[in-house]
Design a protein around this motif. Sequence first.
Motif, PDB file in Angstrom:
ATOM      1  N   SER A  79     -49.581  -1.908  12.881  1.00 14.93           N
ATOM      2  CA  SER A  79     -48.622  -2.308  13.909  1.00 14.93           C
ATOM      3  C   SER A  79     -49.305  -2.569  15.246  1.00 14.93           C
ATOM      4  CB  SER A  79     -47.558  -1.219  14.081  1.00 14.93           C
ATOM      5  OG  SER A  79     -48.163   0.010  14.435  1.00 14.93           O
ATOM      6  N   THR A  80     -50.552  -2.143  15.382  1.00  9.90           N
ATOM      7  CA  THR A  80     -51.284  -2.357  16.623  1.00  9.90           C
ATOM      8  C   THR A  80     -52.482  -3.268  16.377  1.00  9.90           C
ATOM      9  OG1 THR A  80     -52.611  -0.359  16.232  1.00  9.90           O
ATOM     10  CG2 THR A  80     -50.611  -0.108  17.537  1.00  9.90           C
ATOM     11  N   ASN A  81     -52.899  -3.941  17.437  1.00 10.79           N
ATOM     12  CA  ASN A  81     -54.059  -4.818  17.346  1.00 10.79           C
ATOM     13  C   ASN A  81     -55.346  -4.018  17.203  1.00 10.79           C
ATOM     14  OD1 ASN A  81     -53.219  -7.588  19.569  1.00 10.79           O
ATOM     15  ND2 ASN A  81     -52.067  -6.656  17.937  1.00 10.79           N
ATOM     16  N   ASP A  82     -56.287  -4.563  16.464  1.00  7.56           N
ATOM     17  CA  ASP A  82     -57.633  -4.009  16.410  1.00  7.56           C
ATOM     18  C   ASP A  82     -58.481  -4.826  17.377  1.00  7.56           C
ATOM     19  OD1 ASP A  82     -60.193  -3.195  15.912  1.00  7.56           O
ATOM     20  OD2 ASP A  82     -60.067  -3.342  13.733  1.00  7.56           O
ATOM     21  N   ARG A  83     -58.735  -4.260  18.549  1.00  8.30           N
ATOM     22  CA  ARG A  83     -59.478  -5.004  19.577  1.00  8.30           C
ATOM     23  C   ARG A  83     -60.833  -5.472  19.061  1.00  8.30           C
ATOM     24  NH1 ARG A  83     -60.807  -6.367  24.596  1.00  8.30           N
ATOM     25  NH2 ARG A  83     -62.807  -5.735  25.460  1.00  8.30           N
ATOM     26  N   PHE A  84     -61.434  -4.699  18.166  1.00  9.20           N
ATOM     27  CA  PHE A  84     -62.781  -5.022  17.710  1.00  9.20           C
ATOM     28  C   PHE A  84     -62.772  -5.660  16.321  1.00  9.20           C
ATOM     29  CE2 PHE A  84     -63.311  -1.608  20.830  1.00  9.20           C
ATOM     30  CZ  PHE A  84     -64.171  -2.257  21.715  1.00  9.20           C
ATOM     31  N   MET A  85     -61.725  -6.414  16.014  1.00  6.84           N
ATOM     32  CA  MET A  85     -61.673  -7.118  14.740  1.00  6.84           C
ATOM     33  C   MET A  85     -62.861  -8.058  14.570  1.00  6.84           C
ATOM     34  SD  MET A  85     -60.392  -7.857  11.844  1.00  6.84           S
ATOM     35  CE  MET A  85     -58.759  -7.100  11.797  1.00  6.84           C
ATOM     36  N   ASP A 282     -52.107   0.042  30.575  1.00  9.97           N
ATOM     37  CA  ASP A 282     -53.101  -0.488  29.646  1.00  9.97           C
ATOM     38  C   ASP A 282     -52.441  -0.793  28.294  1.00  9.97           C
ATOM     39  OD1 ASP A 282     -52.854   1.966  28.255  1.00  9.97           O
ATOM     40  OD2 ASP A 282     -54.552   2.833  29.314  1.00  9.97           O
ATOM     41  N   GLU A 283     -53.178  -1.457  27.422  1.00 12.75           N
ATOM     42  CA  GLU A 283     -52.633  -1.899  26.143  1.00 12.75           C
ATOM     43  C   GLU A 283     -52.221  -0.721  25.271  1.00 12.75           C
ATOM     44  OE1 GLU A 283     -51.251  -4.519  23.265  1.00 12.75           O
ATOM     45  OE2 GLU A 283     -51.809  -4.849  25.365  1.00 12.75           O
ATOM     46  N   ALA A 284     -53.008   0.358  25.289  1.00 13.76           N
ATOM     47  CA  ALA A 284     -52.692   1.520  24.459  1.00 13.76           C
ATOM     48  C   ALA A 284     -51.351   2.129  24.853  1.00 13.76           C
ATOM     49  CB  ALA A 284     -53.802   2.560  24.565  1.00 13.76           C
ATOM     50  N   THR A 285     -51.064   2.194  26.154  1.00 12.20           N
ATOM     51  CA  THR A 285     -49.798   2.746  26.623  1.00 12.20           C
ATOM     52  C   THR A 285     -48.632   1.830  26.231  1.00 12.20           C
ATOM     53  OG1 THR A 285     -50.914   3.802  28.498  1.00 12.20           O
ATOM     54  CG2 THR A 285     -48.521   3.534  28.649  1.00 12.20           C
ATOM     55  N   GLN A 287     -48.516  -0.145  23.669  1.00 11.85           N
ATOM     56  CA  GLN A 287     -48.320  -0.018  22.229  1.00 11.85           C
ATOM     57  C   GLN A 287     -47.586   1.275  21.894  1.00 11.85           C
ATOM     58  OE1 GLN A 287     -52.245  -0.412  20.573  1.00 11.85           O
ATOM     59  NE2 GLN A 287     -52.226  -2.645  20.686  1.00 11.85           N
ATOM     60  N   ARG A 288     -47.915   2.337  22.611  1.00 12.04           N
ATOM     61  CA  ARG A 288     -47.240   3.625  22.385  1.00 12.04           C
ATOM     62  C   ARG A 288     -45.743   3.488  22.641  1.00 12.04           C
ATOM     63  NH1 ARG A 288     -49.023   9.349  25.291  1.00 12.04           N
ATOM     64  NH2 ARG A 288     -47.569  10.713  24.125  1.00 12.04           N
ATOM     65  N   ILE A 289     -45.389   2.776  23.682  1.00 12.42           N
ATOM     66  CA  ILE A 289     -43.978   2.574  24.010  1.00 12.42           C
ATOM     67  C   ILE A 289     -43.312   1.688  22.954  1.00 12.42           C
ATOM     68  CG2 ILE A 289     -42.409   1.518  25.687  1.00 12.42           C
ATOM     69  CD1 ILE A 289     -44.458   2.340  27.872  1.00 12.42           C
ATOM     70  N   ALA A 290     -43.997   0.635  22.544  1.00 10.36           N
ATOM     71  CA  ALA A 290     -43.415  -0.290  21.571  1.00 10.36           C
ATOM     72  C   ALA A 290     -43.151   0.381  20.235  1.00 10.36           C
ATOM     73  CB  ALA A 290     -44.344  -1.494  21.380  1.00 10.36           C
ATOM     74  N   GLU A 291     -43.957   1.377  19.877  1.00 10.74           N
ATOM     75  CA  GLU A 291     -43.834   2.023  18.568  1.00 10.74           C
ATOM     76  C   GLU A 291     -42.866   3.203  18.579  1.00 10.74           C
ATOM     77  OE1 GLU A 291     -47.834   3.027  17.680  1.00 10.74           O
ATOM     78  OE2 GLU A 291     -48.491   0.929  17.628  1.00 10.74           O
ATOM     79  N   ALA A 292     -42.378   3.594  19.742  1.00 11.62           N
ATOM     80  CA  ALA A 292     -41.485   4.753  19.838  1.00 11.62           C
ATOM     81  C   ALA A 292     -40.092   4.414  19.304  1.00 11.62           C
ATOM     82  CB  ALA A 292     -41.387   5.216  21.289  1.00 11.62           C
ATOM     83  N   ASP A 293     -39.412   5.436  18.767  1.00 15.72           N
ATOM     84  CA  ASP A 293     -38.043   5.207  18.295  1.00 15.72           C
ATOM     85  C   ASP A 293     -37.073   5.284  19.473  1.00 15.72           C
ATOM     86  OD1 ASP A 293     -37.578   7.958  18.854  1.00 15.72           O
ATOM     87  OD2 ASP A 293     -38.139   8.528  16.819  1.00 15.72           O
ATOM     88  N   ALA A 294     -35.811   4.964  19.210  1.00 13.94           N
ATOM     89  CA  ALA A 294     -34.816   4.862  20.283  1.00 13.94           C
ATOM     90  C   ALA A 294     -34.607   6.197  20.997  1.00 13.94           C
ATOM     91  CB  ALA A 294     -33.493   4.353  19.714  1.00 13.94           C
ATOM     92  N   GLU A 295     -34.584   7.296  20.239  1.00 13.81           N
ATOM     93  CA  GLU A 295     -34.375   8.614  20.857  1.00 13.81           C
ATOM     94  C   GLU A 295     -35.525   8.974  21.788  1.00 13.81           C
ATOM     95  OE1 GLU A 295     -33.691  13.275  19.455  1.00 13.81           O
ATOM     96  OE2 GLU A 295     -33.520  11.635  18.001  1.00 13.81           O
ATOM     97  N   THR A 296     -36.750   8.676  21.368  1.00 15.04           N
ATOM     98  CA  THR A 296     -37.910   8.979  22.206  1.00 15.04           C
ATOM     99  C   THR A 296     -37.911   8.126  23.467  1.00 15.04           C
ATOM    100  OG1 THR A 296     -39.208   9.570  20.240  1.00 15.04           O
ATOM    101  CG2 THR A 296     -40.425   9.070  22.256  1.00 15.04           C
ATOM    102  N   LEU A 297     -37.534   6.861  23.345  1.00 15.71           N
ATOM    103  CA  LEU A 297     -37.459   6.000  24.523  1.00 15.71           C
ATOM    104  C   LEU A 297     -36.453   6.521  25.530  1.00 15.71           C
ATOM    105  CD1 LEU A 297     -37.592   2.465  22.842  1.00 15.71           C
ATOM    106  CD2 LEU A 297     -39.365   3.492  24.280  1.00 15.71           C
ATOM    107  N   LEU A 298     -35.335   7.062  25.042  1.00 14.57           N
ATOM    108  CA  LEU A 298     -34.327   7.626  25.929  1.00 14.57           C
ATOM    109  C   LEU A 298     -34.895   8.820  26.695  1.00 14.57           C
ATOM    110  CD1 LEU A 298     -31.419   7.722  26.955  1.00 14.57           C
ATOM    111  CD2 LEU A 298     -30.842   9.140  24.967  1.00 14.57           C
ATOM    112  N   LEU A 299     -35.621   9.689  25.994  1.00 17.06           N
ATOM    113  CA  LEU A 299     -36.228  10.856  26.636  1.00 17.06           C
ATOM    114  C   LEU A 299     -37.236  10.429  27.697  1.00 17.06           C
ATOM    115  CD1 LEU A 299     -36.862  13.893  26.876  1.00 17.06           C
ATOM    116  CD2 LEU A 299     -38.464  13.605  24.961  1.00 17.06           C
ATOM    117  N   TRP A 300     -38.086   9.466  27.355  1.00 16.66           N
ATOM    118  CA  TRP A 300     -39.089   9.001  28.317  1.00 16.66           C
ATOM    119  C   TRP A 300     -38.422   8.343  29.520  1.00 16.66           C
ATOM    120  CZ3 TRP A 300     -42.852   6.404  24.269  1.00 16.66           C
ATOM    121  CH2 TRP A 300     -43.506   7.422  23.563  1.00 16.66           C
ATOM    122  N   GLY A 301     -37.294   7.642  29.274  1.00 16.08           N
ATOM    123  CA  GLY A 301     -36.575   7.021  30.382  1.00 16.08           C
ATOM    124  C   GLY A 301     -36.043   8.061  31.357  1.00 16.08           C
TER     125      GLY A 301
END
Length: 316
Positions: A79-85, A282-285, A287-301
């Motif tokens: 689900s995430t890019n491999d920067r060093f592909m 940064d890209e890692a952060t 990606q972490r947000i993009a992969e989170a589920d709806a409940e986790t996004l609500l908590l982070w919000g």
Amino acid sequence: MPDHDHSYRLLFSHPVMVADLIRGFVHEDWVAQVDFTTLERVNQSFVTDNLLDREDDIIWRVRWRGSWLYVYLLLEFQSTNDRFMAVRMLTYVGLLYQELVRGDQVTDEDTLPPVLPLVLYNGDRPWRAPTSMAELIETVPGGLEHYRPTLNYLLLDEGALDEHDLPSVRNLAAALFRLERSRGPGDLRAVITALADWLAAPEQTGLRRAFTVWIKRVLLPRRVPGAEIPEVTDLEEVNTMLSEREIDWSRDWREQGLAEGRKEGEAALLVRQMERRFGALDEATRQRIAEADAETLLLWGENILTAECVEEVFHQ
């Protein structure tokens, strides 16, 4: 190996799929000089287990202007890019050349055969990693840049393909991508009807079966999670099943799409809020947000209201 990865590997173990992938998506002049009737898998007689053990790699060779050309197809489903592909590809192509030399496929008088390094990416996020080794290496003045590796690989990012990018003529690889992009049972049935016609010949039974298995075990469970999917053994049976369940599954499909859209919107909003408070992420952060589920996004919000830094937003 996950079902999705295994199913894709099975599909691209058929020469007609590889031929259509190259014909339909490699828009370069050399393709016109390829004899696709000579396509053959590179097997144990050419390379050692060390090269073929990677389950996401498929190696083919084909006659091009009377000589062999190799296609190194890497299936990437993370689900995430491999920067060093590009580094991975440089290594894999180097290993392939090494094995060809060891196996006496290339003599001291020969030049090495050309290789097409091709990455087929099926992840959720757009591919942003460099497609060239040169982009990954710091430029050094004074002549040292002449020794910099320059391998490039061809990227096919399925999620970034628009309808106009897909060949309108008969093309099995394009049909696979259209199935991935389908928006409901009706879209699926249209593509499956075409596939059933294209793969009607007895010699295409294996590929027809591979499409059936992938649709049943991978595509439908992802589109209608939790739905009971009856046993089907052929594309015609899949079409009949879709026809019988089209109304119910269309609703489920639509609701899932709305849920995914809301989640993407919440993730985008959180990114904007965090960047306004803490600056560019940064890209890692991201990606972490993009992969989170709806409940986790609500908590982070909620956390962003009191967080003093990025890491405090992610506190559970």
